[in-house]
Design an enzyme around this catalytic site. Sequence first.
Site, PDB file in Angstrom:
ATOM      1  CB  ALA A  34      -0.920  -0.001   1.215  1.00  0.00           C
ATOM      2  CG  ASP A  35       2.792   5.002  -1.398  1.00  0.00           C
ATOM      3  OD1 ASP A  35       3.925   4.664  -1.010  1.00  0.00           O
ATOM      4  OD2 ASP A  35       2.464   6.196  -1.548  1.00  0.00           O
TER       5      ASP A  35
END
Length: 183
Positions: A57-58
Amino acid sequence: MTDAGFSFTIETRPTDELFPATMPVDEVAEYLARQKAEQFLTDTTDNQFPARIVLCADTVVILGNQILNKPQDEADAHRMLRALSGNTHRVRTGVAILAPDNNGGPQVYSFTDETVVQFSPLTDDEISYYIRECKPFDKAGSYGAQDFVGLVGIERLEGSFYTVMGLPTHRVYQALKAYAVYA
């Protein structure tokens, strides 16, 4: 993720968090999450994808049409928090899930979740205190929703609190629930 019924290990791979300058800001978080997931493809043995699921994730903070990345130093963190103070911004978390497809090869599924955040006005003293005590230098937009500024500054959310924290667990659960173990 444990509370949602998943057992997991945490692994990281060095990934440059760079994106094309011409990329629309709404696409950046998912792009970066996919870049992180693709780093795990290099870990194969004999070009066989491992029989595991990788979740990456970012998160990006967007004020207007500008991404507020991780701050470079205290002055940069103060500038970002001053800009967010009393304003509404968007937090977008991109998620990439790397899993074997029906033929055992790698498949990347990705999505983005967004939460709109309204900040109360923050004083310079509150901002300075937060930077000094919480050192938000690894956080997009210079803040963590679970930290002091989030506790005293987040006035309203439209969307998931967990998206602001960096993982939209409600969406991740839906994508992975076939793999959950409830024993």
